[in-house]
Design an enzyme around this catalytic site. Structure first.
Site, PDB file in Angstrom:
ATOM      1  CB  ALA A 188      38.336  31.395  40.261  1.00  0.00           C
ATOM      2  CG  HIS A 244      34.702  26.914  34.186  1.00  0.00           C
ATOM      3  ND1 HIS A 244      35.471  27.036  35.954  1.00  0.00           N
ATOM      4  CD2 HIS A 244      35.530  27.772  33.820  1.00  0.00           C
ATOM      5  CE1 HIS A 244      36.096  27.203  35.487  1.00  0.00           C
ATOM      6  NE2 HIS A 244      36.937  28.141  34.867  1.00  0.00           N
ATOM      7  CG  ASP A 286      50.571  27.096  35.119  1.00  0.00           C
ATOM      8  OD1 ASP A 286      50.726  26.108  34.773  1.00  0.00           O
ATOM      9  OD2 ASP A 286      49.998  27.978  36.079  1.00  0.00           O
ATOM     10  CG  ASP A 332      42.824  30.524  33.484  1.00  0.00           C
ATOM     11  OD1 ASP A 332      41.790  31.787  32.857  1.00  0.00           O
ATOM     12  OD2 ASP A 332      42.866  29.551  33.492  1.00  0.00           O
ATOM     13  N   GLY A 337      42.622  30.779  38.478  1.00  0.00           N
ATOM     14  CA  GLY A 337      43.827  31.062  36.916  1.00  0.00           C
ATOM     15  C   GLY A 337      45.085  30.641  36.953  1.00  0.00           C
TER      16      GLY A 337
END
Length: 399
Positions: A145, A200, A253, A279, A315
């Site tokens: 992103a 990344h 998550d 994040d 995120g």
């Protein structure tokens, strides 16, 4: 310097929590007492006395420490607006994160430097614990992103420009070490006392080892935005997991990582090398809808954040109280292990272990109170001040 701060209730002269289940570095102690004086933990243990708050049936853990968070409450740290940063910090504070490092996203170098200047004022005001630069020094192939046209090679001069803009408050820079200037920038950051994080990245195993030797000590959201593990090409994941000098960030998550993958990381690195992060972007603590993430637009649907264009995960909407609950109830970590990864490990990385990260006498009275049955958040205290839930508990009437 801005005078902005996070408002909270008046600090009591002294307070004690009695009857609680305390998660201490050495283990869990049942039916214990914790005294607070002047914003710090004044003592542990002892017998309850009249006037103490009765926390029977509750679990007390240290305030959470988030190394990597982009926003919350509908606000973004990358906005470069102090009021938005305050709203984001307050949102996560109400979910138990008492120590926050604000993360930026890829943008024009001068704009990110401006954002850093604003965020630095909030560090100086005690709202934030530092700044993390995620991008623009990352791989086009693993940009996630981040806007591809704004990415830059990690030229040490450009990296230093952002670090200098943070006025001594840069805590971490994520970069792809395989890019031109990558290893030189890692060495420079290590010399400056700023955490160099590999993330990344399209790096292979050998280049990742070189980055670690050059001074990289963190894996930015391990597994995400990097090559996977192949049996003849182990890639960066194996290099980062196997080296004891590296702390690995994980996003628990239920979206970014399958529970078994998180278990694999814990089985390899151990709780002492895992930092659980959010994040989180601006939708944390909010509902579904459209939100900005730096210069990009994100749609949140069923709690999952994805770029409007392209659909990449953008995120999370996670808060650390949920990460704690998942770690214990889904992954089977002990409360002590969960506290280590949510509190002690990131505190140590930030050089703040003398004041936060564990329940010990003399440290800040940063506390999270959880229901002992389901580990749901009940109350939060920061530096001796109740942020939320302080009126939940009755007082002890008899000794």
């Amino acid at each position: 310097m801005t005078t902005a701060r996070i408002e909270s209730a008046a600090r009591p002269a002294g307070i004690a929590l009695a009857g609680a289940r305390l998660v201490l570095p050495g283990g869990v102690v049942e039916d214990d007492r914790l005294a607070v004086e002047g914003g710090r933990i004044a003592g542990l243990g002892g017998t309850a006395v009249p006037g103490d708050l009765d926390l029977t049936g509750y679990t007390v853990v240290p305030g959470f420490v988030d190394l990597h968070v982009h926003g919350g409450g509908g606000a973004s740290y990358a906005s470069g607006i102090a009021e938005e940063a305050l709203r984001a910090a307050r949102t996560h504070l109400e979910h138990g994160t008492t120590t926050t490092v604000a993360s930026t996203v890829t943008g024009e170098i001068d704009e990110v430097a401006r954002q850093a200047s604003v965020l630095s004022e909030l560090v100086e005001d005690g709202v934030l614990a530092g700044i993390h630069f995620e991008g623009p020094f990352i791989s086009h192939n693993r940009c996630g992103a981040h806007r591809p046209d704004l990415l830059r090679d990690p030229d040490p001069a450009l990296v230093r420009k952002l670090v200098d803009a943070a006025r001594g408050h840069a805590r971490m820079v994520t970069l792809a070490p395989e890019l031109p200037g990558g290893l030189e920038s890692v060495r420079m950051l290590a010399d400056l006392g700023v955490i160099a994080a590999v993330g990344h990245t399209d790096s292979d195993y050998a280049r990742t080892l070189e980055a670690i030797e050059a001074g990289a000590t963190v894996a930015t959201h391990l597994f995400n935005a990097m090559p996977g593990i192949a049996h003849r090409a182990p890639g960066p994941i194996v290099a980062l997991l196997e080296d004891e000098r590296v702390t690995v960030e994980l996003i628990n998550d239920g979206v970014h990582l399958h529970p078994s993958v998180l278990d694999l990381a814990y089985g390899t690195a151990g709780a002492s090398r895992v930092a659980l992060i959010t994040d989180a972007m601006g939708a944390a603590g909010m509902g579904d809808g459209l939100y900005p993430l730096g210069p990009l637009q994100v749609e949140v649907k069923d709690g999952v954040a994805r770029l409007v264009e392209g659909g990449a995960i953008a995120g999370s909407t996670l808060t650390l109280d949920v990460a704690f609950k998942r770690s214990v109830t889904v992954n089977g970590l002990s409360p002590v292990q969960a506290v280590e990864s949510l509190c002690a490990v990131p505190a140590r990385l930030l050089g703040l272990a003398d004041s936060v990260g564990s329940l010990e006498t003399g440290k800040n009275a940063d506390l999270v109170v959880l229901d002992s049955e389901g580990y749901d958040l009940v109350a939060v205290m920061r530096r001796g001040e109740w942020i939320t839930g302080g009126d939940t508990f009755p007082t002890v009437r008899t000794a």
